[in-house]
Design a protein around this motif. Structure first.
Motif, short mmCIF file in Angstrom:
data_model
loop_
_atom_site.label_atom_id
_atom_site.label_comp_id
_atom_site.label_asym_id
_atom_site.label_seq_id
_atom_site.Cartn_x
_atom_site.Cartn_y
_atom_site.Cartn_z
N THR A 1 0.84 -1.19 0.00
CA THR A 1 0.00 0.00 0.00
C THR A 1 0.88 1.25 0.00
N PHE A 2 0.35 2.32 -0.55
CA PHE A 2 1.06 3.60 -0.55
C PHE A 2 0.04 4.72 -0.54
N THR A 3 0.50 5.91 -0.22
CA THR A 3 -0.36 7.08 -0.16
C THR A 3 0.05 8.03 -1.27
N LEU A 4 -0.95 8.52 -2.00
CA LEU A 4 -0.70 9.36 -3.16
C LEU A 4 -1.40 10.70 -2.98
N ASN A 5 -0.73 11.79 -3.31
CA ASN A 5 -1.35 13.11 -3.26
C ASN A 5 -2.25 13.23 -4.48
N ALA A 6 -3.57 13.20 -4.25
CA ALA A 6 -4.55 13.18 -5.33
C ALA A 6 -4.55 14.44 -6.18
N GLY B 1 -12.78 16.67 1.53
CA GLY B 1 -12.07 16.86 2.80
C GLY B 1 -11.28 18.15 2.86
N ILE B 2 -10.80 18.59 1.71
CA ILE B 2 -10.06 19.85 1.68
C ILE B 2 -10.93 20.97 1.12
N THR B 3 -12.23 20.71 1.07
CA THR B 3 -13.29 21.64 0.65
C THR B 3 -13.13 22.19 -0.77
N LEU B 4 -12.65 21.35 -1.69
CA LEU B 4 -12.63 21.71 -3.11
C LEU B 4 -13.91 21.27 -3.79
N LEU B 5 -14.67 20.38 -3.14
CA LEU B 5 -16.00 19.97 -3.61
C LEU B 5 -16.97 20.20 -2.47
#
Length: 71
Positions: A11-16, A57-61
């Motif tokens: 598993t890895f984490t990606l900056n969407a 979560g970062i309020t872009l939607l």
């Protein structure tokens, strides 16, 4: 950031924010704005859901899932 699984199970984490394109070839391939590609186990639909959740979560939607006025 979204958590994804490589084909080998790691598993890895990606900056969407850096995702430019998601395609199924049939494996799901994510292309970043840098041109780097990742092949993941998650389906194209799951990746899209994770990205939308990240943006909310970062309020872009909008948090309620409704379209923004004018769209």
């Amino acid at each position: 950031m979204i958590s994804l699984t490589q084909l080998n199970g790691n598993t890895f984490t990606l900056n969407a924010i850096y995702i430019e394109q998601v395609q199924s070839f049939p494996d799901t391939t994510i292309t970043l704005t840098t041109g780097k590609k990742f092949v993941v186990k998650e389906s194209e639909e799951i990746v899209a859901q994770k990205v939308a959740s990240f943006y909310r979560g970062i309020t872009l939607l909008p948090l309620n899932g409704n379209k923004v006025e004018g769209q």
